[in-house]
Design an enzyme around this catalytic site. Sequence first.
Site, PDB file in Angstrom:
ATOM      1  N   ASN A 141       0.271  13.392  -8.870  1.00 61.42           N
ATOM      2  CA  ASN A 141      -1.531  11.673  -9.243  1.00 61.42           C
ATOM      3  C   ASN A 141      -1.352  11.158  -7.972  1.00 61.42           C
ATOM      4  O   ASN A 141      -2.721  10.636  -8.014  1.00 61.42           O
ATOM      5  CB  ASN A 141      -0.221  11.024 -10.217  1.00 61.42           C
ATOM      6  CG  ASN A 141      -0.458  11.705 -11.918  1.00 61.42           C
ATOM      7  OD1 ASN A 141      -0.936  12.960 -12.091  1.00 61.42           O
ATOM      8  ND2 ASN A 141       1.179  11.657 -12.375  1.00 61.42           N
ATOM      9  N   TYR A 150      -2.717   0.428  -6.897  1.00 59.16           N
ATOM     10  CA  TYR A 150      -1.752   1.460  -5.814  1.00 59.16           C
ATOM     11  C   TYR A 150      -2.970   1.629  -5.039  1.00 59.16           C
ATOM     12  O   TYR A 150      -2.974   2.048  -3.859  1.00 59.16           O
ATOM     13  CB  TYR A 150      -2.393   2.751  -6.588  1.00 59.16           C
ATOM     14  CG  TYR A 150      -1.252   3.424  -6.794  1.00 59.16           C
ATOM     15  CD1 TYR A 150      -0.022   2.834  -7.259  1.00 59.16           C
ATOM     16  CD2 TYR A 150      -1.394   3.903  -8.690  1.00 59.16           C
ATOM     17  CE1 TYR A 150       1.142   3.777  -7.407  1.00 59.16           C
ATOM     18  CE2 TYR A 150      -0.190   4.034  -9.673  1.00 59.16           C
ATOM     19  CZ  TYR A 150       1.461   3.808  -9.097  1.00 59.16           C
ATOM     20  OH  TYR A 150       1.647   4.535  -9.124  1.00 59.16           O
ATOM     21  N   ASN A 198       6.767  11.048  -0.480  1.00 55.24           N
ATOM     22  CA  ASN A 198       5.790   9.863  -1.457  1.00 55.24           C
ATOM     23  C   ASN A 198       6.164  11.146  -2.836  1.00 55.24           C
ATOM     24  O   ASN A 198       5.418  11.795  -3.028  1.00 55.24           O
ATOM     25  CB  ASN A 198       4.216   9.257  -1.035  1.00 55.24           C
ATOM     26  CG  ASN A 198       4.280   8.072  -2.876  1.00 55.24           C
ATOM     27  OD1 ASN A 198       5.190   8.694  -4.010  1.00 55.24           O
ATOM     28  ND2 ASN A 198       3.918   8.155  -3.307  1.00 55.24           N
ATOM     29  N   ALA A 233       6.300  10.883  -9.263  1.00 57.21           N
ATOM     30  CA  ALA A 233       6.609  10.252 -10.363  1.00 57.21           C
ATOM     31  C   ALA A 233       8.202  10.530 -10.798  1.00 57.21           C
ATOM     32  O   ALA A 233       9.035  10.361 -11.478  1.00 57.21           O
ATOM     33  CB  ALA A 233       6.533  10.394 -11.453  1.00 57.21           C
ATOM     34  N   HIS A 267      11.818   9.798  -9.945  1.00 59.57           N
ATOM     35  CA  HIS A 267      12.660   8.753 -11.237  1.00 59.57           C
ATOM     36  C   HIS A 267      13.424   9.694 -11.662  1.00 59.57           C
ATOM     37  O   HIS A 267      14.659   9.124 -12.393  1.00 59.57           O
ATOM     38  CB  HIS A 267      11.720   7.644 -11.666  1.00 59.57           C
ATOM     39  CG  HIS A 267      10.899   7.060 -11.088  1.00 59.57           C
ATOM     40  ND1 HIS A 267      11.016   5.948 -10.318  1.00 59.57           N
ATOM     41  CD2 HIS A 267       9.533   6.994 -10.808  1.00 59.57           C
ATOM     42  CE1 HIS A 267       9.954   5.459  -9.865  1.00 59.57           C
ATOM     43  NE2 HIS A 267       8.883   5.679  -9.720  1.00 59.57           N
ATOM     44  N   ASP A 273      18.418  17.805  -4.398  1.00 59.82           N
ATOM     45  CA  ASP A 273      18.215  18.503  -4.369  1.00 59.82           C
ATOM     46  C   ASP A 273      18.184  19.879  -2.244  1.00 59.82           C
ATOM     47  O   ASP A 273      18.713  20.408  -1.582  1.00 59.82           O
ATOM     48  CB  ASP A 273      18.686  19.506  -4.623  1.00 59.82           C
ATOM     49  CG  ASP A 273      20.309  19.480  -5.861  1.00 59.82           C
ATOM     50  OD1 ASP A 273      20.746  18.172  -5.079  1.00 59.82           O
ATOM     51  OD2 ASP A 273      20.257  20.028  -7.020  1.00 59.82           O
ATOM     52  N   GLU A 317      11.550   8.458   1.945  1.00 54.50           N
ATOM     53  CA  GLU A 317      10.765   7.862   1.077  1.00 54.50           C
ATOM     54  C   GLU A 317       9.991   6.866   1.333  1.00 54.50           C
ATOM     55  O   GLU A 317      10.470   5.620   1.427  1.00 54.50           O
ATOM     56  CB  GLU A 317      11.850   7.996   0.209  1.00 54.50           C
ATOM     57  CG  GLU A 317      11.195   7.751  -1.550  1.00 54.50           C
ATOM     58  CD  GLU A 317      12.001   7.981  -2.551  1.00 54.50           C
ATOM     59  OE1 GLU A 317      12.940   9.190  -2.982  1.00 54.50           O
ATOM     60  OE2 GLU A 317      12.208   7.338  -3.408  1.00 54.50           O
ATOM     61  N   HIS A 346       7.202   4.251  -0.742  1.00 54.23           N
ATOM     62  CA  HIS A 346       5.993   4.340  -1.929  1.00 54.23           C
ATOM     63  C   HIS A 346       4.618   3.414  -1.388  1.00 54.23           C
ATOM     64  O   HIS A 346       4.960   2.578  -1.415  1.00 54.23           O
ATOM     65  CB  HIS A 346       7.029   3.704  -3.339  1.00 54.23           C
ATOM     66  CG  HIS A 346       7.792   4.781  -3.622  1.00 54.23           C
ATOM     67  ND1 HIS A 346       7.592   5.723  -4.308  1.00 54.23           N
ATOM     68  CD2 HIS A 346       9.546   5.086  -3.424  1.00 54.23           C
ATOM     69  CE1 HIS A 346       8.568   6.732  -4.966  1.00 54.23           C
ATOM     70  NE2 HIS A 346       9.579   6.255  -3.487  1.00 54.23           N
ATOM     71  N   LEU A 347       3.809   3.586  -2.075  1.00 55.09           N
ATOM     72  CA  LEU A 347       2.392   2.664  -2.767  1.00 55.09           C
ATOM     73  C   LEU A 347       3.399   0.797  -3.050  1.00 55.09           C
ATOM     74  O   LEU A 347       2.715   0.375  -1.854  1.00 55.09           O
ATOM     75  CB  LEU A 347       1.625   3.022  -2.694  1.00 55.09           C
ATOM     76  CG  LEU A 347       0.954   4.167  -2.051  1.00 55.09           C
ATOM     77  CD1 LEU A 347      -0.131   5.071  -3.287  1.00 55.09           C
ATOM     78  CD2 LEU A 347       0.566   3.771  -0.665  1.00 55.09           C
ATOM     79  N   ARG A 402      10.729   2.457 -13.653  1.00 56.31           N
ATOM     80  CA  ARG A 402      10.430   2.913 -11.366  1.00 56.31           C
ATOM     81  C   ARG A 402      11.801   2.834 -10.986  1.00 56.31           C
ATOM     82  O   ARG A 402      11.611   2.703 -10.210  1.00 56.31           O
ATOM     83  CB  ARG A 402       9.079   2.277 -11.267  1.00 56.31           C
ATOM     84  CG  ARG A 402       7.995   2.831 -12.077  1.00 56.31           C
ATOM     85  CD  ARG A 402       7.054   2.769 -11.541  1.00 56.31           C
ATOM     86  NE  ARG A 402       5.936   2.946 -12.710  1.00 56.31           N
ATOM     87  CZ  ARG A 402       5.401   4.186 -12.849  1.00 56.31           C
ATOM     88  NH1 ARG A 402       5.225   5.312 -12.288  1.00 56.31           N
ATOM     89  NH2 ARG A 402       4.354   4.406 -14.190  1.00 56.31           N
TER      90      ARG A 402
HETATM   91  C1  DQA Z   1       4.631   6.109  -6.770  1.00 57.83           C
HETATM   92  C2  DQA Z   1       5.626   4.839  -7.667  1.00 57.83           C
HETATM   93  C3  DQA Z   1       5.572   6.125  -9.119  1.00 57.83           C
HETATM   94  O1  DQA Z   1       6.911   5.619  -9.747  1.00 57.83           O
HETATM   95  C4  DQA Z   1       4.247   6.503  -9.067  1.00 57.83           C
HETATM   96  O2  DQA Z   1       5.587   7.278 -10.325  1.00 57.83           O
HETATM   97  C5  DQA Z   1       3.987   7.217  -8.292  1.00 57.83           C
HETATM   98  C6  DQA Z   1       2.892   6.713  -7.423  1.00 57.83           C
HETATM   99  C7  DQA Z   1       3.771   5.105  -5.139  1.00 57.83           C
HETATM  100  O3  DQA Z   1       3.994   5.437  -4.304  1.00 57.83           O
HETATM  101  O4  DQA Z   1       4.659   3.995  -5.383  1.00 57.83           O
HETATM  102  O5  DQA Z   1       3.008   8.249  -8.907  1.00 57.83           O
HETATM  103  O6  DQA Z   1       5.735   6.964  -6.119  1.00 57.83           O
END
Ligand code: DQA
Length: 146
Positions: free
Chosen positions: A9, A21, A73, A76, A79, A86, A97, A99-100, A110
Site C-alpha cells: 500500500n 501519511y 518499511n 502492515a 505487525h 525470518d 525499520e 514508518h512514516l 499497530r
Molecule cells: C506504516 C504503518 C503501518 O501500520 C501501516 O500498515 C502502513 C504504513 C507507516 O509507514 O506508518 O502501511 O508502515
Amino acid sequence: MILILNGPNLNRLGLREPAVYGQTTLEELEELCETWGAELGLGVACRQSNFEGQLVEWIHQAESEGFRAIVLNPGALTHYSIALLDAIRAQPLPVVEVHLSNIHAREEFRRHSVTAAAARGLVSGFGALSYKLALVYLADLLEAQP
Ligand code: DQA
C-alpha cells in the site's frame, strides 16, 4: 549502495489517508531518499511491492546484488509477518525499520512490530524524515565499517 524497500500500500502514498501519511507520493519519497543518500555519500535504490514473497526475495538477494544495508518499511506486514522477520535474520546486512506514522500512537494492533526484533533499530513517526534518519544512521555505521 543502500536498498530501500517499501511494502504493501505504500505505492498509494499521497492518495492514501493523507492525514496520517502526508501528501508526499512514493515517487517523491524515493527522490528525497536519493537526494539524502547523495548528501550522505550513499547510493540508494528504491523498490516497492505489495507482495510479501517479493519483499522476502529482495531481502535475501540484497547482499549478492551488492547492497550494504537495507531500509525497510514493511507496511502492515510489520505487525504479523514472521516470514519477513525470518528473511531479515536469514541474511547478513543491517536492516533499519522505518514508518512514516508513529505506530505506537495508533490502533492497538499497530503498536507491536514483529519485524523490528530483527532490525538494528526502528524510526517511526517522522514522515519522510524517518527514512532520512535511517540513512544518517547507516552512513555512520558504514563509515565505521568500510
Ligand atoms: C506504516 C504503518 C503501518 O501500520 C501501516 O500498515 C502502513 C504504513 C507507516 O509507514 O506508518 O502501511 O508502515
